[in-house]
Design a protein around this motif. Structure first.
Motif, PDB file in Angstrom:
ATOM      1  N   PHE A 123     -33.665  88.773  92.526  1.00 11.96           N
ATOM      2  CA  PHE A 123     -35.119  88.902  92.479  1.00 11.96           C
ATOM      3  C   PHE A 123     -35.483  89.955  91.441  1.00 11.96           C
ATOM      4  N   ILE A 124     -36.410  89.629  90.592  1.00 12.74           N
ATOM      5  CA  ILE A 124     -36.792  90.542  89.517  1.00 12.74           C
ATOM      6  C   ILE A 124     -38.295  90.761  89.559  1.00 12.74           C
ATOM      7  N   ASP A 125     -38.727  91.881  88.996  1.00  7.33           N
ATOM      8  CA  ASP A 125     -40.140  92.219  88.915  1.00  7.33           C
ATOM      9  C   ASP A 125     -40.656  91.938  87.511  1.00  7.33           C
ATOM     10  N   GLU A 126     -41.968  91.861  87.411  1.00  9.15           N
ATOM     11  CA  GLU A 126     -42.579  91.649  86.105  1.00  9.15           C
ATOM     12  C   GLU A 126     -42.268  92.826  85.187  1.00  9.15           C
ATOM     13  N   GLY A 127     -41.828  92.536  83.967  1.00 10.55           N
ATOM     14  CA  GLY A 127     -41.494  93.571  82.999  1.00 10.55           C
ATOM     15  C   GLY A 127     -40.091  94.118  83.135  1.00 10.55           C
ATOM     16  N   GLN A 128     -39.301  93.651  84.082  1.00  9.91           N
ATOM     17  CA  GLN A 128     -37.943  94.161  84.253  1.00  9.91           C
ATOM     18  C   GLN A 128     -37.064  93.721  83.086  1.00  9.91           C
ATOM     19  N   LEU A 129     -36.175  94.625  82.647  1.00  6.42           N
ATOM     20  CA  LEU A 129     -35.295  94.351  81.509  1.00  6.42           C
ATOM     21  C   LEU A 129     -34.248  93.311  81.899  1.00  6.42           C
ATOM     22  N   LEU A 130     -34.163  92.262  81.077  1.00  4.28           N
ATOM     23  CA  LEU A 130     -33.162  91.222  81.298  1.00  4.28           C
ATOM     24  C   LEU A 130     -31.987  91.361  80.340  1.00  4.28           C
ATOM     25  N   PHE A 172     -42.875  87.626  84.269  1.00  4.35           N
ATOM     26  CA  PHE A 172     -43.504  87.689  85.587  1.00  4.35           C
ATOM     27  C   PHE A 172     -42.416  87.883  86.633  1.00  4.35           C
ATOM     28  N   GLY A 173     -42.841  88.288  87.821  1.00  8.13           N
ATOM     29  CA  GLY A 173     -41.890  88.467  88.899  1.00  8.13           C
ATOM     30  C   GLY A 173     -41.418  87.139  89.461  1.00  8.13           C
ATOM     31  N   GLY A 174     -40.166  87.060  89.828  1.00  8.63           N
ATOM     32  CA  GLY A 174     -39.636  85.815  90.372  1.00  8.63           C
ATOM     33  C   GLY A 174     -38.157  85.912  90.668  1.00  8.63           C
ATOM     34  N   THR A 175     -37.468  84.798  90.448  1.00 13.08           N
ATOM     35  CA  THR A 175     -36.052  84.692  90.746  1.00 13.08           C
ATOM     36  C   THR A 175     -35.311  84.217  89.509  1.00 13.08           C
ATOM     37  N   LEU A 176     -34.124  84.780  89.290  1.00  6.36           N
ATOM     38  CA  LEU A 176     -33.284  84.322  88.185  1.00  6.36           C
ATOM     39  C   LEU A 176     -32.634  83.005  88.562  1.00  6.36           C
ATOM     40  N   GLU A 177     -32.844  81.990  87.738  1.00  6.52           N
ATOM     41  CA  GLU A 177     -32.238  80.691  87.982  1.00  6.52           C
ATOM     42  C   GLU A 177     -30.904  80.560  87.244  1.00  6.52           C
ATOM     43  N   SER A 178     -30.626  81.504  86.351  1.00  6.57           N
ATOM     44  CA  SER A 178     -29.353  81.515  85.626  1.00  6.57           C
ATOM     45  C   SER A 178     -28.958  82.959  85.356  1.00  6.57           C
ATOM     46  N   ASP A 179     -27.674  83.170  85.079  1.00  5.57           N
ATOM     47  CA  ASP A 179     -27.220  84.502  84.689  1.00  5.57           C
ATOM     48  C   ASP A 179     -27.856  84.893  83.369  1.00  5.57           C
ATOM     49  N   THR A 180     -28.088  86.200  83.214  1.00  5.82           N
ATOM     50  CA  THR A 180     -28.537  86.669  81.903  1.00  5.82           C
ATOM     51  C   THR A 180     -27.356  86.641  80.937  1.00  5.82           C
ATOM     52  N   ALA A 181     -27.649  86.772  79.642  1.00  6.29           N
ATOM     53  CA  ALA A 181     -26.605  86.698  78.625  1.00  6.29           C
ATOM     54  C   ALA A 181     -25.525  87.739  78.880  1.00  6.29           C
ATOM     55  N   ILE A 200     -37.925  81.742  87.416  1.00  9.24           N
ATOM     56  CA  ILE A 200     -38.868  80.863  88.106  1.00  9.24           C
ATOM     57  C   ILE A 200     -39.644  81.662  89.146  1.00  9.24           C
ATOM     58  N   GLN A 201     -40.880  81.217  89.389  1.00  8.60           N
ATOM     59  CA  GLN A 201     -41.722  81.829  90.417  1.00  8.60           C
ATOM     60  C   GLN A 201     -41.958  80.800  91.510  1.00  8.60           C
ATOM     61  N   LEU A 202     -41.587  81.135  92.737  1.00  9.15           N
ATOM     62  CA  LEU A 202     -41.676  80.202  93.862  1.00  9.15           C
ATOM     63  C   LEU A 202     -42.743  80.575  94.879  1.00  9.15           C
ATOM     64  N   ASP A 203     -43.446  81.675  94.674  1.00  5.33           N
ATOM     65  CA  ASP A 203     -44.508  82.065  95.614  1.00  5.33           C
ATOM     66  C   ASP A 203     -45.783  82.362  94.832  1.00  5.33           C
ATOM     67  N   PRO A 204     -46.797  81.508  95.005  1.00  7.06           N
ATOM     68  CA  PRO A 204     -46.810  80.256  95.777  1.00  7.06           C
ATOM     69  C   PRO A 204     -46.046  79.159  95.042  1.00  7.06           C
ATOM     70  N   ILE A 205     -45.850  78.040  95.726  1.00  6.52           N
ATOM     71  CA  ILE A 205     -45.112  76.922  95.149  1.00  6.52           C
ATOM     72  C   ILE A 205     -46.038  75.718  95.048  1.00  6.52           C
ATOM     73  N   LYS A 206     -45.759  74.837  94.095  1.00  2.02           N
ATOM     74  CA  LYS A 206     -46.581  73.647  93.893  1.00  2.02           C
ATOM     75  C   LYS A 206     -45.933  72.432  94.559  1.00  2.02           C
ATOM     76  N   LEU A 207     -46.771  71.566  95.075  1.00  3.83           N
ATOM     77  CA  LEU A 207     -46.352  70.241  95.525  1.00  3.83           C
ATOM     78  C   LEU A 207     -47.003  69.226  94.588  1.00  3.83           C
ATOM     79  N   VAL A 208     -46.199  68.411  93.966  1.00  2.00           N
ATOM     80  CA  VAL A 208     -46.663  67.486  92.934  1.00  2.00           C
ATOM     81  C   VAL A 208     -46.472  66.058  93.424  1.00  2.00           C
ATOM     82  N   ALA A 209     -47.517  65.247  93.271  1.00  5.03           N
ATOM     83  CA  ALA A 209     -47.454  63.825  93.612  1.00  5.03           C
ATOM     84  C   ALA A 209     -48.310  63.056  92.625  1.00  5.03           C
ATOM     85  N   PHE A 210     -48.280  61.742  92.734  1.00  5.71           N
ATOM     86  CA  PHE A 210     -49.042  60.890  91.832  1.00  5.71           C
ATOM     87  C   PHE A 210     -49.868  59.906  92.657  1.00  5.71           C
ATOM     88  N   VAL A 211     -51.196  59.935  92.427  1.00  2.95           N
ATOM     89  CA  VAL A 211     -52.143  59.137  93.203  1.00  2.95           C
ATOM     90  C   VAL A 211     -52.407  57.819  92.475  1.00  2.95           C
TER      91      VAL A 211
END
Length: 438
Positions: free
Chosen positions: A117-124, A253-262, A278-289
């Motif tokens: 979990f990382i914060d916004e502006g955190q060094l990657l 932005f704050g979120g979660t690392l989906e891959s290792d950094t370099a 990636i940011q999962l809070d809040p999360i989107k639900l996508v559908a097609f009408v």
């Protein structure tokens, strides 16, 4: 055996033909037979009273009474039903970005592992500065030199303008001397050479004035050149500073690392991947009408979704409805926003989405009551106040275990639920009503 089968087939075909082509006569014949059977079952008991023998009851089969077919009908009253739009979609991260390098250098920071979990502006990723600090110092020195040159150019402008004023005064003096010499020469009080000398002095003063004006123009040009050098040096400083900033790749932005950094020591070129966030809070639900349902979906409408994993139910709101259809499927993208503070909902999970819509007046009736008219249209056979059969086309709103919700009918209607296949529109029947159960 073949002969018997053939005879039976002929008899069945003849019976079906009689039933289809001569239905009224067949109904009348069976009605007479039924009346005779009932008369034959009347007996006289020991006390002289008539006794009617028990006759097995036949349910859900229409019979004829006084030339009319008996049917079972239900008085149905419409009620408002929530006509929700049911879709199938999937979860999607609210935001996802690939943090990439904007310059070329070697990674000098230890890697962060995926899932962190990382914060916004955190060094990657931290990159090696190399000679970029020296380039910045050189740019700043050039800027200081350009500022000094501008100061010198600014001091030359007043001096050049003072010379213009000086030579303008000398021209005025030379013009006065010239006029005096001419008058004296005309009166015979001065030699012609004196006049020539004053003219020469005036010409020299005018030439010096032009030189002074050129000096002013040159001083202004030098000042403008100094300004240009300052702007160039300022741009060089900004470029060098920006190049140093690019050595630090930070989380947007704050979120979660989906891959290792370099990895430490790896060389990143411009555009190379440092990490995926990636940011999962809040999360989107996508559908097609589908286009047939798109008018029933509104932005801001409440919605509920059931995730395929664990049958978990979540609630949210419609945040986006596309105004452009997919050219292949002719469907419209709809997005819901759902809270996910505990981050238990993952990106890409399948979900069944129910979007609330405006209620409609509908009737709950058994699906067996549905029939087709001669044109193949789905509907019901209903009764008017004179017990005459009419066909009413309907639309299926929703199918449930208790029956189907139907629209297109009046608020109150008498629906034939048993025997509708034995009657047609315009036929008068003898209905038996049952209570409505909803």
């Amino acid at each position: 055996m073949r002969f018997v089968s053939l005879v039976l087939a002929i008899l069945v075909a003849a019976a079906l033909a009689m039933w289809i082509l001569q239905r009224d006569r067949v109904n009348a014949f069976f009605a007479e037979m039924s009346g005779g059977a009932e008369a034959a079952q009347v007996d006289t008991g020991p006390d002289g009273n008539d006794v009617v023998a028990d006759t097995p009851a036949v349910e859900d089969v229409p019979d004829a009474t006084d030339g009319m077919i008996r049917v079972l009908a239900r008085k149905s009253i419409a009620r408002e039903v929530d006509s929700a739009v049911i879709l199938r979609g999937q979860t999607e991260a609210m935001r996802q970005v690939e943090a990439r390098s904007e310059t070329s250098s070697t990674v000098i920071s230890p890697p962060l592992r995926k899932g962190a979990f990382i914060d916004e502006g955190q060094l990657l990723c931290q990159l090696d500065p190399g000679t970029r600090a020296s380039a910045l110092a050189e740019a700043r020195a050039s800027l200081a030199e350009a500022i000094a040159a501008k100061s010198e150019a600014e001091s030359r402008v007043p001096e050049a303008r003072a010379r213009v004023i000086e030579w303008q005064a000398r021209i005025d003096e030379a013009e006065v001397n010239q006029n005096a010499a001419r008058r004296l020469s005309e009166g015979g009080f001065a030699a012609e050479t004196r006049v020539k000398n004053t003219e020469a002095a005036l010409a020299a003063a005018e030439a010096s004035l032009e030189g002074a004006r050129a000096g002013v123009t040159g001083a202004i040009a030098g000042l403008q050149a100094a300004d240009a050098r300052i702007q160039s040096a300022t741009a060089s400083v900004a470029t060098a500073e920006k190049e140093l900033e690019r050595l630090e790749i930070r989380a947007p932005f704050g979120g979660t690392l989906e891959s290792d950094t370099a990895e430490l020591g790896s060389l990143l070129q411009a555009g190379s991947l440092c990490a995926t966030v990636i940011q999962l809070d809040p999360i989107k639900l996508v559908a097609f009408v589908p286009e047939t349902e798109v008018d029933r979906v509104k932005v801001g409408a409440n919605a509920q979704a059931k995730l395929a994993a664990g049958d978990r139910k979540v609630t949210g709101q419609v945040k986006f409805l596309s105004r452009s259809a997919d050219p292949t499927t002719r469907t419209f993208r709809v997005e819901l926003e759902v809270p996910n503070t505990d981050l238990t909902i993952r990106d890409g999970q399948t979900a069944e989405i129910v979007i609330s819509s405006a209620g409609e007046q509908a009737h709950l009736l058994p699906s067996s009551a549905l029939t087709l008219n001669e044109e193949g249209r789905l509907g019901l056979r209903v009764l008017n106040p004179d017990s005459v059969v009419e066909f009413a086309p309907v639309s299926v709103l929703r199918d449930t275990v208790d029956g189907v919700w139907l629209t297109g009918l009046p608020q109150t209607v008498d629906v034939i639920v048993v025997g509708q296949e034995f009657v047609t529109a315009g036929v008068k029947v003898a209905p038996t009503f049952e209570e409505q159960t909803q």
